[in-house]
Design an enzyme around this catalytic site. Structure first.
Site, mmCIF file in Angstrom:
data_model
loop_
_atom_site.group_PDB
_atom_site.id
_atom_site.type_symbol
_atom_site.label_atom_id
_atom_site.label_comp_id
_atom_site.label_asym_id
_atom_site.label_seq_id
_atom_site.Cartn_x
_atom_site.Cartn_y
_atom_site.Cartn_z
ATOM 1 N N HIS A 274 15.460 -7.112 16.400
ATOM 2 C CA HIS A 274 16.536 -6.720 17.438
ATOM 3 C C HIS A 274 16.082 -5.241 18.000
ATOM 4 O O HIS A 274 15.446 -4.260 17.320
ATOM 5 C CB HIS A 274 17.857 -6.103 16.113
ATOM 6 C CG HIS A 274 17.820 -5.377 14.910
ATOM 7 N ND1 HIS A 274 17.497 -3.886 15.256
ATOM 8 C CD2 HIS A 274 17.066 -5.691 13.569
ATOM 9 C CE1 HIS A 274 17.136 -3.228 13.589
ATOM 10 N NE2 HIS A 274 16.378 -4.573 13.226
ATOM 11 N N GLY B 144 -2.521 -15.035 32.669
ATOM 12 C CA GLY B 144 -2.560 -14.193 31.318
ATOM 13 C C GLY B 144 -3.146 -13.090 31.125
ATOM 14 O O GLY B 144 -3.771 -12.490 32.329
#
Length: 212
Positions: free
Chosen positions: A139, A69
């Site tokens: 978006h 990670g």
């Protein structure tokens, strides 16, 4: 599909292995600098070091996913990805079944989208990117190669997260912001203005406090 080998045996590898199982992907084993887990992680066997793995499996045998990670820096993940790409190994993009992803999202190689993540329309995701548990990307965002979005982070519309940048757990980035290359946004920060490349930004509102 070809079976997967997980490169790196940190805590993130446990999440990766569980997600691979949920998607029905066969897992050969994992590599690490040393055997820290008694020979296996959740029943997946330790294959040895990266060097030992290369001697046993060719690029035609398997595909890879990274089990390491990101904590503040994405450099170790970048090094792993670059090294094995140069050796010719293909990488698997991993998407948890509970992730919600708009149908026009562009997803690069070696991307990991974890449980509960939401990716909204017109998002572009580069190679070797993590969108971690319950992170939200709205978006028209652009997540460039090798960046990492930690659990619970909220990326609002038209944000650019540049190459190698890290966005910490629970951070919020308002619309039209750019997080510069290899910058670090601290956990819980609220980012109201651009963060310069290589900088670390923390707090509410986020302020640059040094280099990453």
């Amino acid at each position: 599909m070809k079976p997967v080998v997980v490169i790196g045996g940190g805590g993130h590898a446990k999440v990766v292995i569980q997600t691979l199982r949920l998607t029905g992907t066969p897992v050969v084993g994992y590599t690490d600098l040393e055997d820290r887990h008694g020979g296996s992680i959740q029943g997946v066997p330790y294959l040895g070091t990266d060097e030992a793995f290369v001697l046993c499996y060719t690029p035609g045998d398997v595909v890879l996913t990274i089990g390491l990670g990101s904590v503040k820096s994405n450099v170790p993940r970048i090094r792993l990805y670059t090294r094995f790409k140069e050796l010719g190994y293909p990488f698997h993009s991993l998407i948890h079944p509970s992730a919600v992803i708009a149908d026009d999202v562009v997803i690069g190689e070696a991307v990991q989208i974890m449980a509960g993540a939401v990716i909204q329309p017109s998002v572009r995701i580069g190679a070797n990117v993590i969108v971690n548990t319950r992170a939200s990307v709205d978006h028209d965002c652009r997540l460039d190669d090798h960046c990492s979005i930690a659990p619970g982070a909220i990326i609002t519309g038209a944000v650019t997260v540049a190459t190698g940048a890290f966005v910490g757990a629970g951070a919020t980035i308002i619309q039209n912001i750019t997080i510069g290359q290899h910058a670090c946004v601290g956990a819980g920060a609220v980012v109201l203005q651009d963060v310069r490349p290589g900088s670390t930004a923390v707090g509410i509102p986020a302020k640059e406090v040094g280099s990453s």
